[in-house]
Enzyme design. Structure first.
Site, mmCIF file in Angstrom:
data_model
loop_
_atom_site.group_PDB
_atom_site.id
_atom_site.type_symbol
_atom_site.label_atom_id
_atom_site.label_comp_id
_atom_site.label_asym_id
_atom_site.label_seq_id
_atom_site.Cartn_x
_atom_site.Cartn_y
_atom_site.Cartn_z
ATOM 1 N N ARG A 50 0.802 -1.171 0.068
ATOM 2 C CA ARG A 50 0.108 0.008 0.027
ATOM 3 C C ARG A 50 0.824 1.247 -0.088
ATOM 4 N NH1 ARG A 50 -4.411 -0.395 4.373
ATOM 5 N NH2 ARG A 50 -2.884 -1.961 5.048
ATOM 6 N N LYS A 149 1.508 -18.455 5.572
ATOM 7 C CA LYS A 149 0.653 -19.027 6.421
ATOM 8 C C LYS A 149 0.509 -17.738 7.695
ATOM 9 C CE LYS A 149 2.557 -19.784 10.400
ATOM 10 N NZ LYS A 149 3.718 -19.027 10.995
ATOM 11 N N HIS A 179 6.798 -22.926 5.701
ATOM 12 C CA HIS A 179 8.236 -22.822 5.496
ATOM 13 C C HIS A 179 9.053 -24.179 6.226
ATOM 14 C CE1 HIS A 179 9.266 -20.734 9.302
ATOM 15 N NE2 HIS A 179 10.158 -21.059 9.311
ATOM 16 N N LYS A 183 12.451 -26.977 5.323
ATOM 17 C CA LYS A 183 13.628 -27.292 5.822
ATOM 18 C C LYS A 183 14.025 -28.772 5.321
ATOM 19 C CE LYS A 183 12.437 -24.764 9.980
ATOM 20 N NZ LYS A 183 13.294 -23.713 10.230
ATOM 21 N N GLU A 217 11.550 -21.897 21.556
ATOM 22 C CA GLU A 217 12.181 -20.721 21.014
ATOM 23 C C GLU A 217 12.557 -19.640 22.123
ATOM 24 O OE1 GLU A 217 10.817 -19.826 16.660
ATOM 25 O OE2 GLU A 217 8.857 -19.690 17.691
ATOM 26 N N HIS A 241 3.159 -25.223 11.351
ATOM 27 C CA HIS A 241 4.428 -26.003 11.513
ATOM 28 C C HIS A 241 4.233 -27.226 12.139
ATOM 29 C CE1 HIS A 241 5.871 -22.252 9.633
ATOM 30 N NE2 HIS A 241 5.974 -21.631 10.826
ATOM 31 N N LYS A 327 7.407 -18.898 22.970
ATOM 32 C CA LYS A 327 8.292 -17.844 22.728
ATOM 33 C C LYS A 327 8.874 -17.725 24.313
ATOM 34 C CE LYS A 327 7.341 -16.871 18.348
ATOM 35 N NZ LYS A 327 7.459 -18.410 17.582
HETATM 36 C C1 BG6 Z 1 7.504 -18.429 11.747
HETATM 37 C C2 BG6 Z 1 6.616 -18.023 12.837
HETATM 38 O O1 BG6 Z 1 6.216 -18.780 10.723
HETATM 39 O O2 BG6 Z 1 8.407 -19.322 12.237
HETATM 40 C C3 BG6 Z 1 7.518 -17.508 13.972
HETATM 41 O O3 BG6 Z 1 5.867 -16.648 12.427
HETATM 42 C C4 BG6 Z 1 8.686 -18.566 14.373
HETATM 43 O O4 BG6 Z 1 6.794 -16.938 15.258
HETATM 44 C C5 BG6 Z 1 9.350 -19.028 13.012
HETATM 45 O O5 BG6 Z 1 9.493 -17.798 15.187
HETATM 46 C C6 BG6 Z 1 10.245 -20.112 13.337
HETATM 47 O O6 BG6 Z 1 10.887 -20.190 12.088
HETATM 48 P P1 BG6 Z 1 12.277 -21.098 12.101
HETATM 49 O O7 BG6 Z 1 12.499 -21.167 10.481
HETATM 50 O O8 BG6 Z 1 13.157 -19.895 12.548
HETATM 51 O O9 BG6 Z 1 12.280 -22.104 12.889
#
Ligand code: BG6
Length: 470
Positions: A50, A149, A179, A183, A217, A241, A327
């Site tokens: 935008r 996502k 994603h 991996k 994480e 994921h 987190k």
């Molecule tokens: C993302 C999430 O899709 O994946 C994040 O939005 C997360 O919150 C991240 O930290 C983790 O991905 P990776 O590749 O760092 O394990």
């Protein structure tokens, strides 16, 4: 290395081009693909959104700054070659006229048989109107549409989004990104399972006692508070994921390794997943979350989830799968632990033998560990735990893994949907998760740098979480 130069010319339109994902992953991903000569020989990238970041030159400066931050040993010539192909054109859900002009002009320059790759790196709420605009403007013709996502925010919005998508495109044009599937180590689950008789024959309820998929994480949500407030840990990580990883761990052998066969089997796993028991779900929020910019000071959004799920198939009946992620936790890991059943007889005395555990670390330099019990050297028949560690880096130094987004970008250009989620999978996962999100269990506070709320410790029973004391 495959000859990607035969890929047709591409116009890549990136919505959300000034966002965090583009800066951290997508532009660096394109750069790495360029270093390996894996991009089509003719392509351009049109950033969109935008708000214009200024002139094309100013936008390129922004992209360059991101490359300098996220790429080690940036090669100036290659970076320059990429930057020269990048422009910016503002657009929004109501007005795509300038974008149509920019895409048409780029296509005229690139010649015949140009592919459009429309990458929607935008929040779930912005996606539908944008897709309608792309359809109205005719931009979805010859296009592949990439949706980041989470796909919707609940069952209803996900179905609405899917309906909008299918008004303007066929399913084989749609690439829903998760994603984690890009991996290398996640794809390796399939190799470990199906290329090894040792594991293939033991991968079932007769031999496996439980499975853990654990993704703690250390990072907090600083800098993305408002995204997180609208999303929460469940939608951000669990039905995306973690469930996708579970799909790879649990699926039946696909007849072929094609997109259709693999995704059919993964969808069957989700179909067989038992409705989630809310009393087996623990939610947490780390202390200090509410002080984050963009977060409601009274927020009840979860930053931690642990839960137990079952898959009601012949193979997995009665085997609990424990999923955990959060987190601001004590460690950053992406660990799958397969706990095998103990031998029926305690031949070496009480508790001498424990379960064998196969531990898969889903890191870039994928590692696999297997806990075995052997005899302690010496005159006594003592049993000790030994760990067999397998470094799964390539045998050949040239075997460089691609980062997840690089792999997925390449697959989109090749038109390979194997590592993308399909609409029936996403739908089923929302059906499982919606009841929990609509009526969530209580949320427990936890201190930063810990393993989450105390209430989650005992979820996997006596053995606890593999990572707690790893
Ligand atoms: C993302 C999430 O899709 O994946 C994040 O939005 C997360 O919150 C991240 O930290 C983790 O991905 P990776 O590749 O760092 O394990």
């Amino acid at each position: 290395m495959p000859d990607e130069s035969r890929l047709p010319p591409h116009v890549l339109v990136l919505f959300g081009a000034t966002g965090d994902l583009a800066r951290r992953k997508l532009f660096p991903g394109l750069y790495h693909l360029a270093t390996e000569d894996r991009l089509p020989s003719d392509y351009v990238v049109i950033g969109s959104g935008r708000h214009s970041p200024g002139t094309d030159a100013e936008f390129r400066d922004q992209v360059r700054a991101g490359l300098e931050e996220f790429v080690t040993d940036l090669d100036d010539d290659i970076a320059q070659g990429l930057l020269e192909r990048i422009t910016f054109c503002a657009s929004d859900a109501d007005d795509g006229a300038d974008l149509v002009k920019a895409v048409t002009a780029a296509e005229a320059e690139l010649g015949d048989d140009v592919r459009r790759l429309l990458y929607l790196s935008v929040p779930p709420g912005a996606m539908r109107p944008l897709i309608s605009m792309l359809g109205r403007e005719g931009l979805t013709e010859r296009a592949r549409l990439v949706c980041e996502k989470p796909f919707g925010t609940d069952l209803e919005s996900s179905r609405a989004l899917d309906a909008t998508l299918h008004e303007v495109a066929d399913e084989d044009q749609v690439f829903r990104i998760d994603h984690f599937l890009g991996k290398e180590a996640v794809q390796n689950i399939l190799a470990v399972r199906f290329a090894n008789g040792l594991f293939e024959s033991a991968w079932n309820r007769d031999h496996i006692e439980s499975v853990q998929i654990d993704v703690p994480e250390e990072l907090t949500v600083d800098g993305r508070g408002s995204f997180y407030e609208a999303t929460g840990c469940f939608r951000d990580m669990v039905n995306t994921h973690l469930c996708q990883v579970l799909g790879f761990v649990a699926l039946e052998p696909p007849v072929h390794l094609t997109a259709e066969a693999l995704r059919n089997e993964k969808a069957k796993v989700f179909e067989a997943m038992r409705p989630i028991d809310p009393s087996r779900v623990v939610l947490g929020q780390y202390e200090g979350y509410r002080d984050t910019d963009g977060v409601d000071p009274r927020s009840s959004v979860e930053t931690f989830v642990a839960l137990e799920v079952f898959i009601d198939t012949q193979r997995w009946q009665g085997v609990p799968f424990y999923l955990r992620t959060g987190k601001a936790m004590a460690d950053t890991r992406r660990t799958i632990t397969i706990t095998f059943r103990t031998p029926p007889m305690g031949m070496f005395g009480d508790h001498a033998e424990g379960p064998n555990e196969l531990v898969l670390e889903l890191t870039d330099d994928a590692r696999m560990k297997l806990d075995l019990f052997t005899k302690r050297p010496g005159p006594v028949m003592d049993i000790v735990t030994t760990t067999m560690t397998l470094d799964m880096g390539g045998q050949d130094p040239a075997d460089e893994p691609l980062e997840a987004y690089e792999r997925l970008l390449l697959d989109i250009m090749r038109g390979d949907q194997t590592l993308f989620t399909r609409s029936d999978e996403v739908d089923r996962l929302w059906r499982l998760v919606d009841p929990i999100l609509a009526d969530p269990p209580p949320i427990h506070r936890y201190r930063r740098g810990t393993w989450g709320p105390r209430e989650a410790r005992g979820l996997p029973g006596q053995r606890g979480w593999r990572l707690d004391d790893a």
